[in-house]
Design a protein around this motif. Sequence first.
Motif, PDB file in Angstrom:
ATOM      1  N   ARG A 110       0.883  -1.235   0.085  1.00 45.82           N
ATOM      2  CA  ARG A 110       0.181   0.160   0.143  1.00 45.82           C
ATOM      3  C   ARG A 110       0.859   1.446  -0.066  1.00 45.82           C
ATOM      4  O   ARG A 110       1.853   1.300   0.672  1.00 45.82           O
ATOM      5  N   LYS A 111       0.509   2.044  -0.701  1.00 38.95           N
ATOM      6  CA  LYS A 111       1.082   3.549  -0.909  1.00 38.95           C
ATOM      7  C   LYS A 111       0.852   4.402   0.185  1.00 38.95           C
ATOM      8  O   LYS A 111      -0.279   4.376   0.512  1.00 38.95           O
ATOM      9  N   ASP A 112       1.543   5.287   0.884  1.00 41.45           N
ATOM     10  CA  ASP A 112       1.341   6.339   1.520  1.00 41.45           C
ATOM     11  C   ASP A 112       0.548   7.300   0.598  1.00 41.45           C
ATOM     12  O   ASP A 112       1.047   7.551  -0.430  1.00 41.45           O
ATOM     13  N   VAL A 113      -0.666   7.717   1.024  1.00 40.40           N
ATOM     14  CA  VAL A 113      -1.632   8.600   0.294  1.00 40.40           C
ATOM     15  C   VAL A 113      -2.176   9.485   1.107  1.00 40.40           C
ATOM     16  O   VAL A 113      -3.001   9.071   2.155  1.00 40.40           O
ATOM     17  N   SER A 114      -2.499  10.582   0.612  1.00 36.57           N
ATOM     18  CA  SER A 114      -3.426  11.606   1.333  1.00 36.57           C
ATOM     19  C   SER A 114      -2.897  11.719   2.779  1.00 36.57           C
ATOM     20  O   SER A 114      -1.660  12.094   3.091  1.00 36.57           O
ATOM     21  N   PHE A 115      -3.930  11.313   3.639  1.00 36.77           N
ATOM     22  CA  PHE A 115      -3.472  11.579   5.396  1.00 36.77           C
ATOM     23  C   PHE A 115      -3.203  10.188   5.790  1.00 36.77           C
ATOM     24  O   PHE A 115      -3.102  10.173   7.020  1.00 36.77           O
ATOM     25  N   VAL A 116      -3.058   9.212   4.828  1.00 37.51           N
ATOM     26  CA  VAL A 116      -2.249   7.748   5.280  1.00 37.51           C
ATOM     27  C   VAL A 116      -0.989   7.578   5.089  1.00 37.51           C
ATOM     28  O   VAL A 116      -0.463   7.714   4.215  1.00 37.51           O
ATOM     29  N   VAL A 117      -0.487   7.209   6.396  1.00 37.41           N
ATOM     30  CA  VAL A 117       0.923   6.761   6.210  1.00 37.41           C
ATOM     31  C   VAL A 117       0.961   4.975   6.636  1.00 37.41           C
ATOM     32  O   VAL A 117       0.256   4.583   7.403  1.00 37.41           O
ATOM     33  N   THR A 118       1.561   4.475   5.653  1.00 33.99           N
ATOM     34  CA  THR A 118       1.574   2.949   5.850  1.00 33.99           C
ATOM     35  C   THR A 118       2.987   2.293   6.450  1.00 33.99           C
ATOM     36  O   THR A 118       3.982   3.011   5.935  1.00 33.99           O
ATOM     37  N   GLU A 119       2.879   1.345   7.166  1.00 36.05           N
ATOM     38  CA  GLU A 119       4.044   0.653   7.499  1.00 36.05           C
ATOM     39  C   GLU A 119       3.969  -0.895   7.613  1.00 36.05           C
ATOM     40  O   GLU A 119       2.777  -1.276   8.317  1.00 36.05           O
ATOM     41  N   ARG A 120       4.871  -1.666   6.764  1.00 35.27           N
ATOM     42  CA  ARG A 120       4.670  -2.829   6.521  1.00 35.27           C
ATOM     43  C   ARG A 120       5.503  -3.441   7.643  1.00 35.27           C
ATOM     44  O   ARG A 120       6.584  -3.053   7.913  1.00 35.27           O
ATOM     45  N   THR A 121       5.045  -4.498   8.363  1.00 34.21           N
ATOM     46  CA  THR A 121       5.874  -4.878   9.556  1.00 34.21           C
ATOM     47  C   THR A 121       5.544  -6.393   9.665  1.00 34.21           C
ATOM     48  O   THR A 121       4.636  -7.085   9.677  1.00 34.21           O
ATOM     49  N   GLU A 122       6.533  -7.094   9.932  1.00 35.62           N
ATOM     50  CA  GLU A 122       6.428  -8.587  10.488  1.00 35.62           C
ATOM     51  C   GLU A 122       5.865  -8.612  12.019  1.00 35.62           C
ATOM     52  O   GLU A 122       5.866  -9.875  12.167  1.00 35.62           O
ATOM     53  N   ARG A 123       6.150  -7.653  12.477  1.00 34.25           N
ATOM     54  CA  ARG A 123       5.625  -7.800  14.167  1.00 34.25           C
ATOM     55  C   ARG A 123       4.456  -7.187  14.295  1.00 34.25           C
ATOM     56  O   ARG A 123       3.968  -6.210  14.712  1.00 34.25           O
ATOM     57  N   MET A 124       3.376  -8.007  13.407  1.00 34.17           N
ATOM     58  CA  MET A 124       2.171  -7.572  13.523  1.00 34.17           C
ATOM     59  C   MET A 124       1.282  -7.871  14.948  1.00 34.17           C
ATOM     60  O   MET A 124       1.474  -9.205  15.115  1.00 34.17           O
ATOM     61  N   PRO A 125       0.993  -6.874  15.791  1.00 30.45           N
ATOM     62  CA  PRO A 125       0.598  -7.477  17.053  1.00 30.45           C
ATOM     63  C   PRO A 125      -0.955  -7.984  16.913  1.00 30.45           C
ATOM     64  O   PRO A 125      -1.605  -7.799  15.839  1.00 30.45           O
ATOM     65  N   ALA A 126      -1.436  -8.539  17.907  1.00 30.99           N
ATOM     66  CA  ALA A 126      -2.923  -8.858  17.894  1.00 30.99           C
ATOM     67  C   ALA A 126      -3.812  -7.440  17.911  1.00 30.99           C
ATOM     68  O   ALA A 126      -3.308  -6.764  19.186  1.00 30.99           O
ATOM     69  N   ALA A 127      -4.640  -7.464  17.154  1.00 28.34           N
ATOM     70  CA  ALA A 127      -5.530  -6.129  16.912  1.00 28.34           C
ATOM     71  C   ALA A 127      -6.483  -6.355  18.376  1.00 28.34           C
ATOM     72  O   ALA A 127      -7.083  -7.153  18.687  1.00 28.34           O
ATOM     73  N   THR A 128      -6.845  -5.036  18.860  1.00 27.56           N
ATOM     74  CA  THR A 128      -8.110  -4.957  19.671  1.00 27.56           C
ATOM     75  C   THR A 128      -9.067  -4.152  18.615  1.00 27.56           C
ATOM     76  O   THR A 128      -8.627  -3.374  17.731  1.00 27.56           O
ATOM     77  N   THR A 129     -10.270  -4.305  18.878  1.00 26.71           N
ATOM     78  CA  THR A 129     -11.370  -3.407  18.187  1.00 26.71           C
ATOM     79  C   THR A 129     -11.767  -2.294  19.088  1.00 26.71           C
ATOM     80  O   THR A 129     -12.268  -2.349  20.313  1.00 26.71           O
ATOM     81  N   LYS A 130     -11.785  -0.922  18.463  1.00 26.04           N
ATOM     82  CA  LYS A 130     -12.266   0.236  19.072  1.00 26.04           C
ATOM     83  C   LYS A 130     -13.171   0.776  18.177  1.00 26.04           C
ATOM     84  O   LYS A 130     -12.492   1.347  17.136  1.00 26.04           O
ATOM     85  N   MET A 131     -14.322   1.156  18.695  1.00 27.22           N
ATOM     86  CA  MET A 131     -15.189   1.903  17.553  1.00 27.22           C
ATOM     87  C   MET A 131     -15.360   1.074  16.323  1.00 27.22           C
ATOM     88  O   MET A 131     -15.506   1.802  15.133  1.00 27.22           O
TER      89      MET A 131
END
Length: 236
Positions: A110-131
């Motif tokens: 994914r490219k950085d675009v507009s107000f989004v900055v992306t970071e590809r990572t192999e250290r993906m944590p377990a996500a929590t859900t907010k809103m």
Amino acid sequence: MKRGGWADDDYALRQKSKNGVIRTSVLKAMGVGAKTIVDRTSGGPWQRILPGLILLHNGQPSRQQRDTAASMYGGDGSMLSGRAGLALHGFGAPKSSADILVLIPPVRHRKDVSFVVTERTERMPAATTKMGLPVAPIDRCLLDAARRIRDRRACIALIAEVVQRGVVDVSSLLTELDDGCGRGSAVPRRALYELLGGAHSTAPRPRWTPRNCSSAVACHRARPTSICTPRAVYSS
């Protein structure tokens, strides 16, 4: 132009959207033509908020709609982090124009675009859900935000706000910083040492470079995206 059934059913559009954000592919599946989408987003009642994503009004997007669009842009397995993630955890509110950090799996581009900055990572944590949105754990959000701060005092203030609420502690943050992306870690590391009362100030860590980073994760930011991966640097 002949109007399709979707045009008279705002409820159906809202049901297919998330917080007022809808994919162009979903619109097309509902029978909305490409020309109609162009017409409605070119001075019409809708707007293109990010590539492949339409906001179903033409006013200023809310913070929730920006977060939603960023998450949808990241795709499955991605999650919000940094300042936006902290805000969803209940800490502060980023400026309406602030960039939103999205962590994405290393296999996705994914490219950085507009107000989004992306970071590809192999250290993906377990996500929590907010809103209703996937968000990185608070310690990861905090350090991802801190790594992007250059002012030491501002960094200390940000970390102290979270630590003083008792949801994380300095020692665990130092461990996460050691295990995480090395780029941008110098300022938050100094801030954490100061919050510890200078207990570690006599033994500063070596300055990070890809070659001397043996236990930490090397991170190289590069357009269009970046990837953090153990003991190696890749760019897309």
